[in-house]
Design an enzyme around this catalytic site. Structure first.
Site, short mmCIF file in Angstrom:
data_model
loop_
_atom_site.label_atom_id
_atom_site.label_comp_id
_atom_site.label_asym_id
_atom_site.label_seq_id
_atom_site.Cartn_x
_atom_site.Cartn_y
_atom_site.Cartn_z
CG ASP A 21 -5.42 -8.56 8.61
OD1 ASP A 21 -5.14 -9.10 7.53
OD2 ASP A 21 -5.59 -9.18 9.74
N GLY A 54 -9.81 -4.94 8.40
CA GLY A 54 -10.41 -3.55 8.64
C GLY A 54 -11.46 -3.42 9.67
CB THR A 85 -8.58 -2.21 14.17
OG1 THR A 85 -8.37 -3.70 14.48
CG2 THR A 85 -8.24 -1.30 15.25
CG LEU A 86 -7.89 1.48 10.34
CD1 LEU A 86 -7.13 1.73 9.09
CD2 LEU A 86 -7.96 2.99 11.09
CE LYS A 109 -1.94 -8.83 6.50
NZ LYS A 109 -1.82 -10.17 7.39
NE ARG A 135 5.05 -3.61 19.02
CZ ARG A 135 3.95 -3.85 18.65
NH1 ARG A 135 3.55 -3.40 17.32
NH2 ARG A 135 3.16 -4.33 19.34
#
Ligand code: 5GP
Length: 173
Positions: free
Chosen positions: A101, A103, A105-106, A129, A163
């Protein structure tokens, strides 16, 4: 809750794409010492399907991080809740995520793992996204690029639930 979702990707569309990604990974990592890193919790259905669609021998290991900030989106302040139980030093690591999303976190996870000196580090996400991105993060394998919707299902949650939907839907609160 389920009736507040509009299907975006069907189970069949997801499974077809997962098989394609699995074949691509099998070609790209043939003969390499690979560790597939799953980011919990959201990745669990995608990770189970993708790893079974990748006809190679590799190790799987999980990591769980949380982003705090009190808001609805991540702040980039990443805390490790569960670390890998495998060493990635000198090995090829592929981080598998449910959705990229902002970005943030990554971006943090990537830097953290790069410090461990893997032979290579790539990122695979089911959903991307890009319109929401706040930091540049190289994403090497993308299942589907989607518009700015809040999506649930196939691992993605709303308040911890939904989930287990076998498809991806847009959630309307
Ligand atoms: P980022 O740091 O890229 O903003 O955050 C990625 C994380 O935010 C994902 O792993 C996921 O947990 C959550 N997220 C981002 N977009 C969505 C969405 O549309 N639906 C759900 N359920 N979670 C999302």
């Amino acid at each position: 809750m389920r009736d507040r979702t509009t299907p975006l990707l069907t189970e069949a569309q997801i499974q077809t794409r997962v098989r394609e990604l699995g074949a691509q990974l099998a070609a790209d990592y043939a003969g390499k010492d690979l560790v597939m890193v799953g980011l919990l919790n959201g990745v669990y259905p995608f990770f189970a399907d993708l790893t079974r669609a990748t006809a190679l021998e590799f190790e799987v290991s999980f990591m769980q991080v949380s982003s705090y900030g009190g808001g609805t989106e991540s702040t980039g302040e990443v805390h490790i809740l569960k670390d890998l139980d495998a060493s990635i030093q000198g090995r090829h690591a592929l981080v598998v995520e449910d959705i990229v999303d902002t970005g943030l976190t990554l971006f943090k996870v990537r830097n953290l793992l790069l410090d461990r000196e893997p032979a290579s580090l790539k990122i695979c996400t089911l959903l991307d996204k890009p319109s929401r991105r706040r930091v540049e993060v190289p994403v090497d394998y993308i299942g589907f690029t989607i518009e700015d919707h809040f999506v649930v299902g196939y691992g993605l949650d709303y308040n911890g639930k939904l989930r287990n939907l076998p498809y991806v839907g847009v959630y309307h609160p």
